[in-house]
Design a protein around this motif. Structure first.
Motif, PDB file in Angstrom:
ATOM      1  N   THR A  74     -14.236  24.337   7.403  1.00 55.53           N
ATOM      2  CA  THR A  74     -14.925  23.053   7.421  1.00 55.53           C
ATOM      3  C   THR A  74     -14.688  22.231   6.162  1.00 55.53           C
ATOM      4  O   THR A  74     -14.315  21.049   6.237  1.00 55.53           O
ATOM      5  N   VAL A  75     -14.905  22.821   4.989  1.00 56.49           N
ATOM      6  CA  VAL A  75     -14.825  22.043   3.743  1.00 56.49           C
ATOM      7  C   VAL A  75     -13.408  21.545   3.473  1.00 56.49           C
ATOM      8  O   VAL A  75     -13.210  20.339   3.250  1.00 56.49           O
ATOM      9  N   PRO A  76     -12.374  22.408   3.484  1.00 54.33           N
ATOM     10  CA  PRO A  76     -11.030  21.873   3.242  1.00 54.33           C
ATOM     11  C   PRO A  76     -10.570  20.901   4.323  1.00 54.33           C
ATOM     12  O   PRO A  76      -9.878  19.923   4.030  1.00 54.33           O
ATOM     13  N   PHE A  77     -10.973  21.144   5.584  1.00 54.50           N
ATOM     14  CA  PHE A  77     -10.613  20.214   6.658  1.00 54.50           C
ATOM     15  C   PHE A  77     -11.208  18.839   6.393  1.00 54.50           C
ATOM     16  O   PHE A  77     -10.531  17.812   6.530  1.00 54.50           O
ATOM     17  N   LEU A  78     -12.472  18.813   5.996  1.00 52.69           N
ATOM     18  CA  LEU A  78     -13.144  17.540   5.753  1.00 52.69           C
ATOM     19  C   LEU A  78     -12.558  16.817   4.552  1.00 52.69           C
ATOM     20  O   LEU A  78     -12.300  15.609   4.603  1.00 52.69           O
ATOM     21  N   ILE A  79     -12.301  17.553   3.460  1.00 52.06           N
ATOM     22  CA  ILE A  79     -11.788  16.917   2.244  1.00 52.06           C
ATOM     23  C   ILE A  79     -10.371  16.393   2.455  1.00 52.06           C
ATOM     24  O   ILE A  79     -10.069  15.218   2.176  1.00 52.06           O
ATOM     25  N   LEU A  80      -9.490  17.245   2.941  1.00 52.07           N
ATOM     26  CA  LEU A  80      -8.091  16.844   3.115  1.00 52.07           C
ATOM     27  C   LEU A  80      -7.944  15.797   4.215  1.00 52.07           C
ATOM     28  O   LEU A  80      -7.183  14.832   4.067  1.00 52.07           O
TER      29      LEU A  80
END
Length: 205
Positions: A74-80
């Motif tokens: 979730t976090v890397p998907f959202l940031i990138l």
């Protein structure tokens, strides 16, 4: 052209809506899968060397094997994804489609026959590779230096984890999905920025 027409001052949520919508779909699907008895969507993932399993090219990025799997993406998907959306929602959707296609086909061909692959990590690796490659494929512009700086920062923050995700000896981890997702990100950056590069016309002699 007015400022509103350029879209540079659009509300933040509207600019980021594509990645938020896609992430919300992942959470909704997994929540339904979790709360409904006798229902599981993971069987709709990418099944290598199976013609019907190729449907997973579209569905696998939306499916996850469990809450820890979804949370880790979730976090890397959202940031990138947000970094791509910030430039253009259309580019986000186009890049996502290219990454899913290249990553899915590569995984389908290379993974051991009968392997079921699910998860958005292929897109995460693709977004990472796209953002790095963008700095090199983009035509010269005032923004290129900023993209190069961003590429260096992303390399420092996520580079180690990305390299680890490509290791083929990790149990339960699709290094094929990560590798071909990253290749898809490079292909997406090359296609999108090659198309957007300005044409230089020579003067008539």
């Amino acid at each position: 052209m007015s400022i509103s027409e350029t879209g540079t001052h659009r509300p933040i949520l509207r600019r980021l809506s594509p990645v938020v919508i896609l992430l919300a779909a992942m959470w909704l699907i997994h929540f339904v899968d979790f709360v409904l008895p006798f229902v599981t969507f993971t069987g709709l993932g990418l099944l290598s060397w199976s013609v019907p399993g190729m449907l997973g090219i579209l569905t696998a990025p939306l499916l996850h094997a469990g809450w820890p799997h979804l949370l880790s993406n979730t976090v890397p998907f959202l940031i990138l994804g947000a970094l791509i959306c910030w430039e253009s929602g259309r580019r986000f959707w186009t890049a996502t489609a290219i990454i899913a296609l290249v990553g899915g086909l590569g995984t389908w061909l290379v993974a051991v026959p009968g392997t079921l692959t699910v998860g958005a990590s292929g897109l995460v690796f693709g977004y990472f590779a796209y953002l790095i490659a963008r700095a090199f494929f983009a035509p010269k512009s005032p923004h290129r230096l900023g993209w190069l700086v961003l590429a260096v920062i992303l390399g420092l923050v996520y580079g180690g984890a990305m390299l680890q995700g490509l290791a083929p000896w990790q149990f339960g981890v699709s290094w094929q999905g990560h590798l071909f997702g990253a290749i898809g990100g490079v292909v997406a950056a090359w296609l999108l920025y090659r198309r957007s590069a300005p044409k230089v016309l020579g003067a008539a002699g």
